[in-house]
Design a protein around this motif. Structure first.
Motif, PDB file in Angstrom:
ATOM      1  N   GLN A 111    -102.471  64.275  77.758  1.00 40.38           N
ATOM      2  CA  GLN A 111    -102.092  65.445  78.545  1.00 40.38           C
ATOM      3  C   GLN A 111    -102.778  66.706  78.042  1.00 40.38           C
ATOM      4  OE1 GLN A 111    -100.310  65.488  81.379  1.00 40.38           O
ATOM      5  NE2 GLN A 111    -100.248  63.257  81.228  1.00 40.38           N
TER       6      GLN A 111
ATOM      7  N   SER B 123    -100.785  62.658  84.802  1.00 39.96           N
ATOM      8  CA  SER B 123    -101.700  63.788  84.945  1.00 39.96           C
ATOM      9  C   SER B 123    -102.192  63.960  86.379  1.00 39.96           C
ATOM     10  CB  SER B 123    -102.904  63.615  84.014  1.00 39.96           C
ATOM     11  OG  SER B 123    -103.810  62.646  84.512  1.00 39.96           O
TER      12      SER B 123
ATOM     13  N   ARG C 275     -97.264  75.895  86.938  1.00 38.48           N
ATOM     14  CA  ARG C 275     -97.640  75.372  88.247  1.00 38.48           C
ATOM     15  C   ARG C 275     -97.742  73.839  88.240  1.00 38.48           C
ATOM     16  NH1 ARG C 275     -99.758  78.929  92.136  1.00 38.48           N
ATOM     17  NH2 ARG C 275     -98.724  80.940  91.824  1.00 38.48           N
ATOM     18  N   ALA C 276     -98.386  73.295  87.214  1.00 38.96           N
ATOM     19  CA  ALA C 276     -98.641  71.850  87.194  1.00 38.96           C
ATOM     20  C   ALA C 276     -97.401  71.037  86.850  1.00 38.96           C
ATOM     21  CB  ALA C 276     -99.751  71.540  86.197  1.00 38.96           C
TER      22      ALA C 276
ATOM     23  N   TYR D  50    -100.311  70.169  91.108  1.00 36.97           N
ATOM     24  CA  TYR D  50    -100.479  68.915  90.392  1.00 36.97           C
ATOM     25  C   TYR D  50    -101.173  69.167  89.067  1.00 36.97           C
ATOM     26  CZ  TYR D  50     -99.882  67.384  95.236  1.00 36.97           C
ATOM     27  OH  TYR D  50     -99.430  67.212  96.513  1.00 36.97           O
ATOM     28  N   PRO D  51    -100.912  68.325  88.067  1.00 32.68           N
ATOM     29  CA  PRO D  51    -101.626  68.457  86.789  1.00 32.68           C
ATOM     30  C   PRO D  51    -103.132  68.260  86.947  1.00 32.68           C
ATOM     31  CG  PRO D  51     -99.653  67.102  86.537  1.00 32.68           C
ATOM     32  CD  PRO D  51     -99.845  67.320  88.003  1.00 32.68           C
ATOM     33  N   ALA D  52    -103.865  68.550  85.874  1.00 28.83           N
ATOM     34  CA  ALA D  52    -105.325  68.646  85.963  1.00 28.83           C
ATOM     35  C   ALA D  52    -106.010  67.310  86.229  1.00 28.83           C
ATOM     36  CB  ALA D  52    -105.877  69.255  84.677  1.00 28.83           C
TER      37      ALA D  52
ATOM     38  N   LYS E  12     -99.963  62.943  89.187  1.00 28.91           N
ATOM     39  CA  LYS E  12     -98.759  63.381  89.901  1.00 28.91           C
ATOM     40  C   LYS E  12     -97.538  63.070  89.044  1.00 28.91           C
ATOM     41  CE  LYS E  12     -96.933  63.907  94.508  1.00 28.91           C
ATOM     42  NZ  LYS E  12     -97.193  63.719  95.950  1.00 28.91           N
TER      43      LYS E  12
ATOM     44  N   TYR F 246    -104.715  78.571  87.383  1.00 31.46           N
ATOM     45  CA  TYR F 246    -104.048  77.737  88.386  1.00 31.46           C
ATOM     46  C   TYR F 246    -103.469  78.543  89.541  1.00 31.46           C
ATOM     47  CZ  TYR F 246    -103.810  72.684  87.703  1.00 31.46           C
ATOM     48  OH  TYR F 246    -104.090  71.333  87.709  1.00 31.46           O
TER      49      TYR F 246
ATOM     50  N   TYR G  28    -100.945  77.362  84.049  1.00 37.11           N
ATOM     51  CA  TYR G  28    -101.123  75.911  84.168  1.00 37.11           C
ATOM     52  C   TYR G  28     -99.799  75.174  84.030  1.00 37.11           C
ATOM     53  CZ  TYR G  28    -102.528  71.126  83.170  1.00 37.11           C
ATOM     54  OH  TYR G  28    -102.643  69.759  83.195  1.00 37.11           O
TER      55      TYR G  28
ATOM     56  N   GLY H  32    -105.574  68.816  80.258  1.00 35.63           N
ATOM     57  CA  GLY H  32    -105.291  70.205  80.637  1.00 35.63           C
ATOM     58  C   GLY H  32    -105.954  71.244  79.770  1.00 35.63           C
TER      59      GLY H  32
END
Length: 437
Positions: free
Chosen positions: A223, A187, A241-242, A84-86, A189, A72, A238, A227
């Motif tokens: 989740q 996942s 950052r996410a 943002y998440p994956a 936002k 990430y 990950y 991810g």
């Protein structure tokens, strides 16, 4: 003879049933709104210039992902690193595949998304039947929200649409499905987590402990699966950052709290004070409003704990009692579900340190519902609605627009506080009638 004639009448009644919905003037008006707003969206895409903000950055981040990058820290765009998440990557990878990264076809996709979101919202509003028919048009009257969807192409649009789909599932008491869709929205936002506290409270009301645990486990599995490619290869990068909850937004772009001097705005004490205010307001509404009929939040939580403990010490086995649907499983009133979810999110919006322009989509669609839940006269409701819209259309925001927005938010919250609380459960008589239908 009477039985045979009744049997003959049944097919005609069944064939007429799909047409019954069109006998409701609100339903007809809702379909008209969808058609008119679809035409408006088409005209906006055709004649209003697209505004370049985050699209190129999204495409750069997606390109790195499609090329095999799973760290990430290396997924970046011209606006900065990916935060943002994956789920965001999967959604925009699909968009990239369909559109080739071109803006115009992407605008068409977002226009369709806007109409789908509007249809879900109109269903929720018709299901709860809080607004008069003409007030449903307020959902279509935001210049800023149309811009967020079809001129800016923000990922907020997908997150809020999935959130509203999850809420629609809850109205049918489909809690496990609703949690899965809710997790999908998260996942994309993380702002959707503002709905998490009221959602957890509703789950504790509607299900036994086993049901709550299994629903939360389903959301957690979503989740993990989303991810997984990043968790396996670079888990720290990950997660940090996410799911970074400590981000500090730029003061200039804030629509709210612009009147707060920048050194205070970016300071940790200001962030902590807003977090404390958020938690206090949630606890206060939960105790005095959402759990009023249960004797308050503490009494409700105590009763849930006692019912679980008595079940475990009874004759039934632990797992049988944990997952059985006994008297602790109740059918929640649709108004109570929507009110609790929308008010809980609105409290989060009120206490957010920074609201950027695209964040308006986080709560605009709940504004008509919230305003009609207040005891205010209709004229004042409309003034507050227009006032919020005007504040969000001041660019750049200034100390006056942000101060006015905060004042309007506080007035709305006061109206929600003083409004009578609805009974949270479907009564036994109406439940029996529904089962017999």
């Amino acid at each position: 003879m009477a039985a045979s004639s009744a049997a003959r009448r049944k097919p005609s009644q069944k064939s007429d049933s799909p047409l019954k919905i069109f006998r409701n003037p609100k339903v007809v008006f809702a379909f008209a709104l969808i058609f008119i707003d679809a035409l408006l969206v088409f005209l906006i895409i055709t004649f209003v210039p697209y505004t370049k903000i985050d699209w190129d950055a999204y495409m750069s981040q997606v390109t790195g992902f499609l090329q095999g990058e799973r760290d990430y820290t290396n997924l970046k765009g011209d606006t900065g690193p990916l935060v943002y998440p994956a789920g965001f990557l999967y959604v925009y990878s699909a968009i990239h595949y369909v559109t080739g990264g071109l803006v115009y076809p992407a605008q068409i996709l977002f226009g369709i998304l806007y109409i789908v979101n509007l249809a879900i919202l109109l269903f929720i509003y018709l299901k709860t039947d809080v607004l008069p028919w003409w007030a449903l048009s307020l959902l279509c009257l935001s210049k800023r929200v149309h811009s967020i969807f079809v001129l800016r192409l923000f990922n907020d649009c997908f997150a809020v649409t999935l959130l509203h789909a999850a809420l629609a599932s809850l109205l049918f008491q489909r809690w496990h499905l609703g949690l899965i869709i809710f997790s999908g929205a998260v996942s994309i936002k993380m702002n959707v987590l503002l709905y998490a506290p009221p959602l957890l409270l509703l789950m504790l009301k509607a299900m036994n402990i086993g049901g709550v645990i299994s629903a939360l486990a389903g959301a957690a599995i979503v989740q993990i699966l989303v991810g997984l490619p990043f968790i396996v290869s670079h888990p720290v990068a990950y997660i940090s950052r996410a799911f970074n909850l400590g981000r500090v937004f730029i003061h200039f772009w804030s629509v709210n709290f612009k009147f707060v001097p920048e050194p205070i705005f970016v300071s940790k004490p200001f962030a902590v004070s807003l977090l404390v205010a958020h938690l206090v307001l949630l606890a206060t509404f939960a105790h005095y409003r959402w759990c009023k009929n249960e004797g308050g939040l503490l009494n409700f939580l105590h009763s849930r704990f006692v019912s679980m403990r008595l079940g475990v010490t009874g004759s039934s086995s632990f797992f049988k009692q944990l997952f059985s649907c006994n008297s602790t499983c109740k059918i929640l009133n649709e108004d109570h579900i929507v009110t609790t979810m929308f008010v809980g999110n609105f409290i989060g919006i009120l206490c957010a340190r920074s609201l950027h322009y695209q964040f308006y989509s986080w709560y605009f669609f709940s504004l008509p519902y919230l305003l009609w839940k207040t005891p205010f006269p209709t004229f004042l409701r409309l003034i507050l609605f227009v006032g919020v819209e005007l504040c969000w259309n001041v660019y750049p925001s200034n100390i006056y627009s942000s101060a006015l927005l905060l004042c309007i938010h506080l007035v709305i919250l006061w109206g929600l506080w003083t409004a009578p609380a609805e009974y949270p459960y479907v009564n036994d008589k109406s439940l029996t009638r529904n089962k017999n239908k």
